[in-house]
Design an enzyme around this catalytic site. Structure first.
Site, PDB file in Angstrom:
ATOM      1  N   SER A 193       0.831  -1.195   0.000  1.00 33.59           N
ATOM      2  CA  SER A 193       0.000   0.000   0.000  1.00 33.59           C
ATOM      3  C   SER A 193       0.872   1.254   0.000  1.00 33.59           C
ATOM      4  O   SER A 193       1.615   1.484  -0.955  1.00 33.59           O
ATOM      5  CB  SER A 193      -0.954  -0.048   1.195  1.00 33.59           C
ATOM      6  OG  SER A 193      -1.984   0.890   1.058  1.00 33.59           O
ATOM      7  N   ASP A 288     -10.486  -3.959  -3.656  1.00 29.57           N
ATOM      8  CA  ASP A 288      -9.534  -2.928  -3.261  1.00 29.57           C
ATOM      9  C   ASP A 288      -9.707  -1.716  -4.173  1.00 29.57           C
ATOM     10  O   ASP A 288      -9.632  -1.859  -5.398  1.00 29.57           O
ATOM     11  CB  ASP A 288      -8.110  -3.488  -3.384  1.00 29.57           C
ATOM     12  CG  ASP A 288      -7.039  -2.542  -2.876  1.00 29.57           C
ATOM     13  OD1 ASP A 288      -7.355  -1.400  -2.512  1.00 29.57           O
ATOM     14  OD2 ASP A 288      -5.858  -2.948  -2.859  1.00 29.57           O
ATOM     15  N   HIS A 318      -7.896  -5.519   0.142  1.00 26.33           N
ATOM     16  CA  HIS A 318      -6.711  -4.776   0.563  1.00 26.33           C
ATOM     17  C   HIS A 318      -6.322  -5.274   1.960  1.00 26.33           C
ATOM     18  O   HIS A 318      -7.179  -5.555   2.781  1.00 26.33           O
ATOM     19  CB  HIS A 318      -7.052  -3.282   0.613  1.00 26.33           C
ATOM     20  CG  HIS A 318      -5.856  -2.391   0.746  1.00 26.33           C
ATOM     21  ND1 HIS A 318      -5.102  -1.990  -0.333  1.00 26.33           N
ATOM     22  CD2 HIS A 318      -5.280  -1.825   1.826  1.00 26.33           C
ATOM     23  CE1 HIS A 318      -4.127  -1.210   0.076  1.00 26.33           C
ATOM     24  NE2 HIS A 318      -4.200  -1.101   1.395  1.00 26.33           N
TER      25      HIS A 318
END
Length: 350
Positions: A193, A288, A318
């Protein structure tokens, strides 16, 4: 008259059906059973929406890692860290002060390849401890040292503080790999991320500063753009554990000034070119908001001549990476990432 009424009824039905399809299209895809267990556990922990909180409050909220621990407890399994890896806590000098790092070393003689690892959390929340399962798994599976970095976070330290810390930790690893039983000729970068953002930004910085570039970049659902109108943002606008309002909140706290939105060291998709960056592995999750931009970044890397391997995992969200203890697809992703790292390390001259 009757004919006109029928036509109007048909049009009304078609419009209604169209709206229904549009609403359906905005629903996040369904999580698989193991992923749903984690999402249910996270919901049961009573966390508040991150975007409604101050950064200080947000940092105290239950995390997906806490949810994994709860699932393990419900299964009657141990929540202890996986054995076979030792962790040493250190600090290294950075542009605005010392940077805590955590050196994960697998069993064996060494010297080992090295990957500098950057955790997620939108540049605002979380730390290496939150993401411990990821560098621990990669150290063991790739038989490599993971140098996990606790970079300075926003909003106390806005952009470019995290990027500069990330680069400082990378150059430290290049120069000091031998001190931690690492091979200075085999240093990669990676992260999840926001950490994926930092990994590719470090690769850019190394290229631009004529420093030794990483041997590989592992980018797990990286933040690389701020376009919230793409397909995955629309479909996963209300997804868990990451959604559109959270991303808006993260960007608000990370950015110091409006022009940051066009800076490639903040958002790598804004770069004029990605040529000269190291080979990359891009891992994506179906559920996500960042799915579309991750795929677009992989495509852009390929277009600019960078060797890329891209893999999307269906039915997971995610933050799934690092959940290998309870989510089979996460275990597969960890093994895949480790195999890609090994290939890159093995390709270097002995």
């Amino acid at each position: 008259m009757k004919k006109n009424t029928l036509i109007l009824a048909a049009i009304s039905f078609a419009v209604a059906a169209g709206f229904a399809q549009a609403r359906e299209a905005q629903k996040p895809p369904k999580a698989d059973a193991s992923m749903q267990k984690v999402l249910d556990a996270l919901a049961s922990l009573g966390g508040k929406p991150i975007e409604t909180l101050t950064p200080e409050e947000a940092r105290k909220q239950p995390t997906p890692a806490d949810a994994v621990k709860k699932v393990l407890q419900e299964m009657g399994r141990s929540t202890d860290p996986e054995p076979g890896v030792t962790v040493k806590d250190m600090t290294v000098p950075g542009p605005i002060g010392d940077i805590p790092i955590h050196v994960y070393t697998p069993e064996g003689k060494g010297p080992f390849p090295v990957m500098v690892y950057y955790h997620g959390g939108g540049f605002v929340i979380a730390d290496t401890k939150t993401y411990d399962a990821s560098p621990r798994a990669l150290a063991k599976m790739a038989n490599a040292i993971m140098v996990a970095v606790d970079y300075h976070q926003a909003p106390e330290h806005k952009f470019p503080a995290a990027a500069n810390d990330a680069y400082a930790a990378y150059t430290w690893a290049l120069k000091n790999a031998k001190e931690i039983n690492g091979d200075p000729g085999k240093v990669a970068v990676g992260g999840e991320s926001a950490g994926g953002n930092l990994a590719t930004v470090v690769s850019m910085m190394a290229r631009d500063k004529k420093e030794t570039i990483p041997v590989h970049q592992l980018l797990v659902y990286p933040v690389v753009n701020n376009d919230m109108t793409n397909a995955s943002y629309k479909r996963n606008e209300a997804a868990k554990p990451l959604n559109k309002p959270m991303m808006e909140w993260f960007f608000k706290h990370y950015s110091a000034k409006p022009e940051d939105a066009s800076n490639p060291y903040a958002l790598p998709m804004k770069a004029a070119t990605l040529k000269g960056l190291p080979s990359a592995t891009v891992i994506a999750a179906e559920i996500d908001p960042l799915l579309s931009e991750g795929k677009a970044y992989a495509d852009r890397l390929k277009k600019d001549g960078v060797k890329v391997t891209y893999k999307e995992y269906k039915g997971v969200t995610h933050e799934f990476f690092g959940m290998g203890a309870v989510v089979p697809k996460a275990m597969d992703a960890e093994k895949f990432a480790a195999a890609q790292l090994k290939k890159s390390f093995d390709a270097q001259r002995k």
